[in-house]
Design a protein around this motif. Structure first.
Motif, PDB file in Angstrom:
ATOM      1  N   ARG A  19       0.711  -1.388  -0.042  1.00  7.57           N
ATOM      2  CA  ARG A  19      -0.488   0.094  -0.593  1.00  7.57           C
ATOM      3  C   ARG A  19       0.618   1.171   0.198  1.00  7.57           C
ATOM      4  O   ARG A  19      -0.049   2.141  -0.193  1.00  7.57           O
ATOM      5  CB  ARG A  19      -0.575   0.516   1.207  1.00  7.57           C
ATOM      6  N   SER A 205      -3.624   3.107 -13.796  1.00  7.58           N
ATOM      7  CA  SER A 205      -4.187   2.054 -14.065  1.00  7.58           C
ATOM      8  C   SER A 205      -5.163   1.777 -15.144  1.00  7.58           C
ATOM      9  O   SER A 205      -5.401   0.537 -15.391  1.00  7.58           O
ATOM     10  CB  SER A 205      -5.200   2.128 -12.239  1.00  7.58           C
ATOM     11  N   LYS A 241     -11.710   9.781  -4.624  1.00  8.74           N
ATOM     12  CA  LYS A 241     -12.531   8.733  -5.424  1.00  8.74           C
ATOM     13  C   LYS A 241     -11.651   7.804  -6.703  1.00  8.74           C
ATOM     14  O   LYS A 241     -11.743   6.392  -6.813  1.00  8.74           O
ATOM     15  CB  LYS A 241     -13.553  10.240  -6.332  1.00  8.74           C
ATOM     16  N   ASN A 244      -9.919   5.713  -3.936  1.00 11.74           N
ATOM     17  CA  ASN A 244     -10.537   4.493  -3.678  1.00 11.74           C
ATOM     18  C   ASN A 244     -10.707   3.697  -4.786  1.00 11.74           C
ATOM     19  O   ASN A 244     -11.223   2.720  -4.549  1.00 11.74           O
ATOM     20  CB  ASN A 244     -12.823   5.161  -3.758  1.00 11.74           C
ATOM     21  N   GLY A 245     -10.851   3.800  -6.726  1.00 13.58           N
ATOM     22  CA  GLY A 245     -10.786   3.292  -7.297  1.00 13.58           C
ATOM     23  C   GLY A 245      -9.382   2.582  -7.570  1.00 13.58           C
ATOM     24  O   GLY A 245      -9.876   1.200  -7.371  1.00 13.58           O
ATOM     25  N   ASP A 246      -8.483   2.817  -7.246  1.00 13.29           N
ATOM     26  CA  ASP A 246      -6.926   2.071  -7.654  1.00 13.29           C
ATOM     27  C   ASP A 246      -7.243   1.305  -5.834  1.00 13.29           C
ATOM     28  O   ASP A 246      -6.778  -0.161  -5.718  1.00 13.29           O
ATOM     29  CB  ASP A 246      -5.907   3.100  -7.548  1.00 13.29           C
ATOM     30  N   TYR A 247      -7.306   1.621  -4.573  1.00 14.14           N
ATOM     31  CA  TYR A 247      -7.579   1.038  -3.643  1.00 14.14           C
ATOM     32  C   TYR A 247      -7.856  -0.461  -3.972  1.00 14.14           C
ATOM     33  O   TYR A 247      -7.635  -1.642  -3.405  1.00 14.14           O
ATOM     34  CB  TYR A 247      -8.208   1.680  -2.547  1.00 14.14           C
ATOM     35  N   THR A 248      -9.475  -0.576  -4.638  1.00 10.81           N
ATOM     36  CA  THR A 248     -10.061  -2.226  -4.320  1.00 10.81           C
ATOM     37  C   THR A 248      -8.996  -2.286  -5.574  1.00 10.81           C
ATOM     38  O   THR A 248      -9.530  -3.914  -5.985  1.00 10.81           O
ATOM     39  CB  THR A 248     -11.355  -1.775  -5.262  1.00 10.81           C
ATOM     40  N   LEU A 249      -7.886  -2.659  -6.292  1.00  6.37           N
ATOM     41  CA  LEU A 249      -7.934  -3.672  -7.643  1.00  6.37           C
ATOM     42  C   LEU A 249      -7.278  -4.013  -7.158  1.00  6.37           C
ATOM     43  O   LEU A 249      -5.877  -4.432  -5.744  1.00  6.37           O
ATOM     44  CB  LEU A 249      -6.658  -1.994  -8.587  1.00  6.37           C
ATOM     45  N   THR A 250      -7.173  -5.543  -7.663  1.00  5.73           N
ATOM     46  CA  THR A 250      -5.430  -6.414  -7.439  1.00  5.73           C
ATOM     47  C   THR A 250      -4.851  -6.578  -9.004  1.00  5.73           C
ATOM     48  O   THR A 250      -5.282  -7.011 -10.167  1.00  5.73           O
ATOM     49  CB  THR A 250      -5.795  -7.988  -7.190  1.00  5.73           C
ATOM     50  N   VAL A 252      -2.670  -5.534  -5.719  1.00  7.94           N
ATOM     51  CA  VAL A 252      -2.610  -4.497  -4.806  1.00  7.94           C
ATOM     52  C   VAL A 252      -1.382  -3.299  -5.251  1.00  7.94           C
ATOM     53  O   VAL A 252       0.222  -4.203  -4.883  1.00  7.94           O
ATOM     54  CB  VAL A 252      -2.571  -4.736  -3.056  1.00  7.94           C
ATOM     55  N   ASP A 353     -10.545   4.433   6.593  1.00  7.67           N
ATOM     56  CA  ASP A 353     -11.925   3.778   7.387  1.00  7.67           C
ATOM     57  C   ASP A 353     -13.309   5.601   7.577  1.00  7.67           C
ATOM     58  O   ASP A 353     -13.474   6.129   7.924  1.00  7.67           O
ATOM     59  CB  ASP A 353     -11.582   3.141   8.238  1.00  7.67           C
TER      60      ASP A 353
END
Length: 444
Positions: A19, A205, A241, A244-250, A252, A353
């Motif tokens: 991260r 990404s 935002k 948020n989008g990049d954080y969910t990708l695999t 990581v 969070d």
């Protein structure tokens, strides 16, 4: 002028959870960048020393800079970077003998500044060639591979290098060239991290997340306000935002805002009717993106990024201020307070969070961002509005709370609370854009 002995900084790598960034000793590295795009072409070595020392003193640790702004680029000493504007033929002048340390050409000037930056603890994030040169057809596939191999060979031994492929360009424009540059750098210089600097309102990404050469993502939140953003995403100023989008990708990978709205640049760049972005806006972009989970943040100033010197030539994007004065504008000094805050607590355990924010969150400038570790939480409000917090998200039966001022890092103690239920907080200033505060909640 005599060259510097090559200093050594620890190589950067990804943290264990992929991260964030870390040094070779696994120490936290919070990327605090400055856009010094035209540094190699515009400044003498003496001027470069002034600029780099200033950025060191203000807490910056990364300088983003173009190696080739244009294919015909000539530095302040009259040295051309290329022969016949061809990236496959860098203009290199060999010294008379091995003992001769004089600086002879454009690339020796680049080397000098890179080493000078290292001596001040600064990493150099290098754009090989600005995107418009490739999009216009000035760099073909074969040339790009030769050039990337040249760069990798010349700089792989320097430890303060990061590669920024692209340069204000969509990855879909000349996709093969960008993949060739990235893959060639990665193959020939695997020690250094690589990303892609994209066009405004886009993220690396979109095109390269699954490429082996891309170590981390970078997005450009850009220079348009909510009303000016006509892209399909309509993200406007909400740079969080992108995180948020990049954080969910695999797989990581870290992500960060590599170019937000610059201090003292017009909204939308090309006219002044909507005013200029200020330090207030820069802080919002910084805290929003980092608290959303970003691995760092890059600041920018209109006059500094182009190293504008008042004279016969007008500054781009309505710049009128000398870069020597602009380096002291408030936004640049305030960025270090974000870095200090983030590094004041256990770094690698930090997560975004939003469940800390009780009730319905606001929109646009009313939006509140929250991040936490095991025993602490930071909650950012941009416009001084009251809000409520869901307690019990961190450890401890009691918590201490305080306000942190992003403008001067001063704290105001609030008190000790039970770590349960919902607690209401009212910032110490009236509501209004730029009356921003960070609520710190920490285990007693």
């Amino acid at each position: 002028m005599i060259a510097h002995a090559q200093p050594t900084l620890p190589l950067l790598k990804l943290s264990a959870n992929h991260r964030y960034f870390a040094t070779g000793a696994n120490k936290p590295f919070f990327w605090l960048g400055d856009t010094g795009w035209l540094l190699f072409g515009k400044l003498t070595r003496e001027e470069a020393a002034i600029y780099l020392e200033d950025r060191k003193q203000k807490g910056f640790n990364v300088i983003q800079v173009m190696l080739l702004h244009e294919l015909g680029v000539v530095n302040v000493y009259g040295d051309s970077a290329l022969i016949n504007r061809n990236v496959a033929t860098p203009k290199i002048t060999v010294g008379k003998n091995a003992k001769d340390k004089q600086q002879y050409d454009y690339w020796d000037h680049v080397d000098y500044i890179i080493d000078l930056a290292a001596s001040k603890g600064l990493y150099m994030a290098l754009v090989p060639v600005w995107g418009g040169n490739v999009k216009s057809g000035g760099v073909n596939l074969a040339q790009s591979k030769i050039y990337a191999k040249f760069l990798a060979g010349r700089y792989k031994s320097k430890t303060n290098i990061i590669w920024l492929n692209g340069g204000d360009i969509k990855g879909s424009d000349s996709l093969q060239v960008w993949n060739t540059i990235g893959a060639t750098l990665h193959e020939n210089d695997p020690r250094h991290l690589i990303t892609f600097h994209p066009r405004g309102r886009s993220t690396s990404s979109e095109w390269f997340h699954n490429e082996k050469w891309l170590d981390f993502n970078m997005f450009q939140s850009g220079h348009k306000d909510y009303a000016q953003d006509t892209t399909e995403l309509r993200i406007g100023e909400d740079n969080w935002k992108f995180v948020n989008g990049d954080y969910t990708l695999t797989p990581v990978k870290p992500t960060m805002d590599g170019e937000p709205s610059y201090e003292k640049i017009p909204h939308g760049l090309h006219d002044t009717l909507n005013g200029f972005w200020t330090d207030t806006d820069v802080r919002r972009y910084a805290y929003w993106s980092v608290f959303a989970g970003g691995a760092g943040f890059t600041y920018g100033h209109n006059a500094v990024m182009q190293f504008y010197k008042p004279g016969k030539k007008k500054g781009d994007f309505f710049a009128t201020q000398s870069w020597r004065n602009a380096i002291n504008d408030p936004g640049a000094s305030q960025m270090q307070y974000l870095k200090k805050l983030i590094l004041s607590k256990p770094y690698f355990e930090r997560v975004p969070d939003q469940s800390l924010v009780a009730g319905k969150n606001g929109e646009r400038h009313d939006y509140i961002l929250a991040t936490r570790g095991k025993d602490y939480a930071f909650i950012y409000v941009f416009n001084g509005r009251p809000f409520e917090v869901n307690m019990g998200k961190i450890g401890g039966t009691k918590v201490r709370s305080s306000w942190y001022n992003p403008r001067d890092e001063k704290k105001i103690i609030i008190g000790i609370f039970r770590n349960k239920g919902v607690a209401a907080f009212k910032p110490p200033t009236s509501k209004g854009d730029g009356n921003d505060w960070v609520l710190i909640v920490e285990k007693v």
